[in-house]
Design an enzyme around this catalytic site. Sequence first.
Site, PDB file in Angstrom:
ATOM      1  N   SER A  27      38.936  51.825  36.013  1.00  0.00           N
ATOM      2  CA  SER A  27      38.847  50.143  36.948  1.00  0.00           C
ATOM      3  C   SER A  27      37.238  50.172  35.747  1.00  0.00           C
ATOM      4  O   SER A  27      37.041  50.676  34.983  1.00  0.00           O
ATOM      5  CB  SER A  27      39.039  49.574  38.110  1.00  0.00           C
ATOM      6  OG  SER A  27      38.046  50.937  38.424  1.00  0.00           O
ATOM      7  N   LYS A  28      37.115  49.284  35.870  1.00  0.00           N
ATOM      8  CA  LYS A  28      35.410  48.621  35.241  1.00  0.00           C
ATOM      9  C   LYS A  28      33.828  49.005  36.346  1.00  0.00           C
ATOM     10  O   LYS A  28      33.755  50.110  36.130  1.00  0.00           O
ATOM     11  CB  LYS A  28      34.923  47.203  36.222  1.00  0.00           C
ATOM     12  CG  LYS A  28      35.675  45.975  35.243  1.00  0.00           C
ATOM     13  CD  LYS A  28      34.861  44.980  34.960  1.00  0.00           C
ATOM     14  CE  LYS A  28      35.755  43.284  34.646  1.00  0.00           C
ATOM     15  NZ  LYS A  28      36.462  42.480  35.656  1.00  0.00           N
TER      16      LYS A  28
END
Length: 493
Positions: free
Chosen positions: A262-263
């Site tokens: 994810s980010k």
Amino acid sequence: MSNSEVRVRFAPSPTGYLHVGGARTALYNYLFAKRNGGKFILRIEDTDEARSTEEFIRMQMDDLKWLGLDWDEGPEWKTLKDSGAYGPYRQSQRLDIYKKYADQLMDSGRAYYCFLTDPEIEIQRQAAMKSGRPPQVNSPYRNWPKEKALEKMAKGDKAVVRFKVKDEEKRDYHLPDLVRSDVRFPSDMVGDFVLLRASGMPVYNFCCAVDDALMKISHVFRAEDHLSNTLRQMMIYDELGFKQPQFGHISLILGSDRQKLSKRHGAASCHEYKVNGYLPEALNNFIALLGWSSPNAQEILTMKEMAEQFHYDRLNSAAAVFDPQKLMWVNSQHLRALPNEELWKLVEPFLNEAGLTLPSDTDWRMKALEVYKTGMNTLKDAVEAFRPLSESPIELSPEAQETLTWPSTRIVVEAWRKGVEQTGSDYLSEEQFNKLQDQIKDEQNVKGKHLFMPIRVAVIGKPHGTELKMLVPLLHKRTLVARAENVLSQIKG
Ligand code: GLU
């Protein structure tokens, strides 16, 4: 279309930039189409009205284009006009189609209007959990005649359309998955599920199944987290008499902490890699190897090679770990393999953006790239590599200050400036540079760091760094003189 034609699709929900996981799904489908002479279709799953925007559609398309994943059918890039025989390709423009199939399911008794409210469903869920039953909806409207439901709706009550899961003895649904072999789902895993929301918007499982069937999709490669949706989609296929595509559920991508990528793990969108100077062919190469391997054990592959080699039997069902260091290495390999002319075109926007003023002469550019490309992992690395070559004035680094206090520095820099000025050509060759340096050493009687550091400060503004014999031949005489003068003006006393 022949029955055996390969038709695959990428079906993004346009709620942000294209991220690495989505790009990998698109890539595998694209490669599979190429390998099999099939079609790659882009379908936009924009039924989440709150989160899908046209801007995101455009951004995702820009990223796919940048990666070179051109689609054969779908909304056209820029115009968004449908191209292909199975449109519209945006789900928000297919609502009448979903309505038609929902009606068909209602007429055949396999779907119904359901008026349960969210709080009522929550009460049922709590009760089911307390008694250890699966939290499935048990709707009192399941067997209502359609007319009765329509009357209630005419009075203003809102209803969703729910799929009626067969009341049958528990059995296993069997999915021959192309990546995971035999996947079995117990039929009681799902309860009656929503097909259309009260707003008329379809729910993912419904529109996805209808569209895959109507768009004659032959194979679906998508992420493993959709596996649990597949049972609902299989039920819809069965009831509507549709031919099921072959599914292959690809492994998840994990960050180094083994959590889903994810980010938090740094750049996860393709756009970020683009602006950070990664090459599309390198990103494709790297993400392809997150879950697939080349039969020749190749690590560096072009798109053409991947398309020639791609087969789902080499898709790995185990999760892949995203290693940014490896991505950088793969990028450096692709970057160094580029012809210098091409590399320059890619590097130039980064240099311009950083405000560097560099000679426009092609020979100079090719020479400079030859010197620096081996040290570049990304296109953006060119900025720091080329900064000393820029004609714009350079600032002296704080470490240069000490050099300026040495008594011999003025003498060395003055001799350097004079020597450069007297050179017959616009650029010093490596030999001329070496000769001049030796001459200053002999004539001024300075050596070692008292010789090299002042010259380095005069050339690049700092006492350490790049090898001057590579750099000096790339700097115009006039720039070298201007820099030396700048240094002289800063020597006190
Ligand atoms: N719109 C879905 C997604 O972005 C597509 C899933 C599928 O490929 O069926 O995850």
